[in-house]
Design a protein around this motif. Structure first.
Motif, PDB file in Angstrom:
ATOM      1  N   TYR A  86      18.249 -33.108 -13.061  1.00 22.43           N
ATOM      2  CA  TYR A  86      16.850 -32.706 -13.213  1.00 22.43           C
ATOM      3  C   TYR A  86      15.871 -33.839 -12.961  1.00 22.43           C
ATOM      4  N   ALA A  88      13.641 -35.682  -9.832  1.00 19.88           N
ATOM      5  CA  ALA A  88      13.179 -35.550  -8.444  1.00 19.88           C
ATOM      6  C   ALA A  88      12.226 -36.693  -8.083  1.00 19.88           C
ATOM      7  N   TYR A 146       8.960 -37.541  -5.249  1.00 14.92           N
ATOM      8  CA  TYR A 146       7.980 -36.997  -4.324  1.00 14.92           C
ATOM      9  C   TYR A 146       7.237 -38.137  -3.636  1.00 14.92           C
ATOM     10  N   PRO A 179       1.776 -33.468  -2.796  1.00 14.89           N
ATOM     11  CA  PRO A 179       3.076 -34.154  -2.840  1.00 14.89           C
ATOM     12  C   PRO A 179       4.105 -33.434  -1.984  1.00 14.89           C
ATOM     13  N   LEU A 213       8.333 -33.041  -1.566  1.00 19.61           N
ATOM     14  CA  LEU A 213       9.616 -33.272  -2.219  1.00 19.61           C
ATOM     15  C   LEU A 213      10.533 -34.079  -1.311  1.00 19.61           C
ATOM     16  N   TYR A 233      15.963 -34.310  -4.949  1.00 18.84           N
ATOM     17  CA  TYR A 233      16.127 -33.526  -6.163  1.00 18.84           C
ATOM     18  C   TYR A 233      17.530 -33.768  -6.699  1.00 18.84           C
ATOM     19  N   TYR A 289       6.248 -40.574  -6.660  1.00 18.48           N
ATOM     20  CA  TYR A 289       6.334 -40.143  -8.052  1.00 18.48           C
ATOM     21  C   TYR A 289       7.740 -39.649  -8.356  1.00 18.48           C
ATOM     22  N   GLN A 307       9.882 -37.262 -11.199  1.00 26.13           N
ATOM     23  CA  GLN A 307       9.625 -36.104 -12.053  1.00 26.13           C
ATOM     24  C   GLN A 307      10.909 -35.719 -12.756  1.00 26.13           C
ATOM     25  N   TYR A 323      12.556 -32.463 -14.763  1.00 27.74           N
ATOM     26  CA  TYR A 323      12.263 -31.049 -14.950  1.00 27.74           C
ATOM     27  C   TYR A 323      13.320 -30.357 -15.794  1.00 27.74           C
ATOM     28  N   SER A 345      11.010 -29.342 -21.257  1.00 31.48           N
ATOM     29  CA  SER A 345       9.622 -28.930 -21.234  1.00 31.48           C
ATOM     30  C   SER A 345       8.800 -29.725 -22.256  1.00 31.48           C
ATOM     31  N   PRO A 346       7.625 -30.254 -21.869  1.00 31.90           N
ATOM     32  CA  PRO A 346       7.034 -30.076 -20.549  1.00 31.90           C
ATOM     33  C   PRO A 346       7.659 -30.992 -19.510  1.00 31.90           C
ATOM     34  N   GLN A 347       7.787 -30.479 -18.289  1.00 27.75           N
ATOM     35  CA  GLN A 347       8.252 -31.378 -17.244  1.00 27.75           C
ATOM     36  C   GLN A 347       7.173 -32.432 -17.028  1.00 27.75           C
ATOM     37  N   PHE A 369       5.858 -36.275 -14.999  1.00 28.02           N
ATOM     38  CA  PHE A 369       5.889 -37.146 -13.840  1.00 28.02           C
ATOM     39  C   PHE A 369       5.679 -38.586 -14.276  1.00 28.02           C
ATOM     40  N   GLN A 400       3.943 -42.337 -13.419  1.00 28.53           N
ATOM     41  CA  GLN A 400       2.555 -42.638 -13.061  1.00 28.53           C
ATOM     42  C   GLN A 400       2.406 -43.022 -11.597  1.00 28.53           C
ATOM     43  N   TRP A 408       1.744 -31.610 -15.139  1.00 31.97           N
ATOM     44  CA  TRP A 408       2.144 -30.203 -15.141  1.00 31.97           C
ATOM     45  C   TRP A 408       1.404 -29.457 -16.230  1.00 31.97           C
ATOM     46  N   PHE A 420       9.871 -28.923  -7.154  1.00 32.03           N
ATOM     47  CA  PHE A 420       8.923 -28.092  -6.420  1.00 32.03           C
ATOM     48  C   PHE A 420       9.063 -28.370  -4.924  1.00 32.03           C
TER      49      PHE A 420
END
Lengths: 108, 122
Positions: free
Chosen positions: A33, A35, A37, A45, A47, A50, A88, A90, A92, A95-97, A99, A101, B47, B109
């Motif tokens: 989980y 990723a 970008y 962004p 992708l 992943y 970036y 991320q 996922y 929750s919350p997913q 990112f 900085q 998000w 995404f």
């Protein structure tokens, strides 16, 4: 909430050089989980990676991802002029997913 | 090829609401979650929440609970994000983004809208 900290904040390199970008999580996350970008000015962004290490469709093989637990890395093996952008990470899986900085990759 | 097209830029007064749309073409709209991600000027990505059109139940980031409403219209393949009680700190580009994996699985995404600039100013 899982906090992602990217380093360095800014990286200045020349075309043809190797770039190594880091993403550290405040708690362990499944590599499934994570990723990466790429974002260029005025654009959405894009992708790149992943599942920590799988390249998205159409992404050149000079981009690679690795890592597990709390430490993840994006490597660009030989920088092309179009690679200079903000990157970036991320997560996922929780929750919350969230990112990181961002790391700005600039031309030296 | 999936394409997400968002509504145009908005200028809003503090305290008002804004509703941004995101219309999908190509692919199967209902089975893939649509999320909303915002980016304040010069800042990173945040998000806000998402929805799986097939199920219709949204999921919000706690920060935005009570202020954001995300909906989806399967008949027009359009997702909406409404943000209320706007303040200057809500000035940002708002993106819709489609989950790469179907049926609500945790996902990155793979497709993004072009972004909608929302400016909150008196």
């Amino acid at each position: 909430e899982i906090v992602l900290t990217q380093s360095p904040g800014t990286l200045s390199l020349s075309p043809g050089e190797r770039a190594t970008l880091s993403c550290r999580a405040s708690q362990s996350i499944s590599s499934t989980y994570l990723a990466w970008y790429q974002q260029k000015p005025g654009q959405a962004p894009r992708l790149l990676i992943y599942g920590a290490s799988s390249r998205a469709s159409g992404i050149p093989d000079r981009f690679s991802g690795s890592g597990s637990g709390t430490d993840f890395t994006l490597t660009i093996s030989r920088l092309e002029p179009e690679d200079f952008a903000v990157y970036y990470c991320q997560q996922y899986g929780s929750s919350p997913q969230t990112f990181g900085q961002g790391t700005k990759l600039g031309i030296k | 090829q999936v394409h997400l097209v968002q509504s145009g830029a908005e200028v809003k007064k503090p305290g008002s609401s804004v509703k941004v749309s995101c219309t999908a073409s190509g692919g199967t709209f209902s089975s893939y979650a649509i999320s909303w991600v915002r980016q304040a000027p010069g800042q990173g990505l945040e998000w806000m929440g998402g929805i799986i059109p097939l199920f219709g139940t949204p999921n919000y980031a706690q920060k935005f609970q009570g202020r954001v409403t995300i909906t989806a219209d399967k008949s027009t393949s359009t997702a909406y994000m409404e943000l209320s009680s706007l303040r200057s700190e809500d000035t940002a580009v708002y993106y819709c983004a489609r989950a790469a994996a179907a049926a609500g699985k945790p996902s990155s995404f793979d497709y993004w809208g072009q972004g909608t600039l929302v400016t909150v100013s008196s």
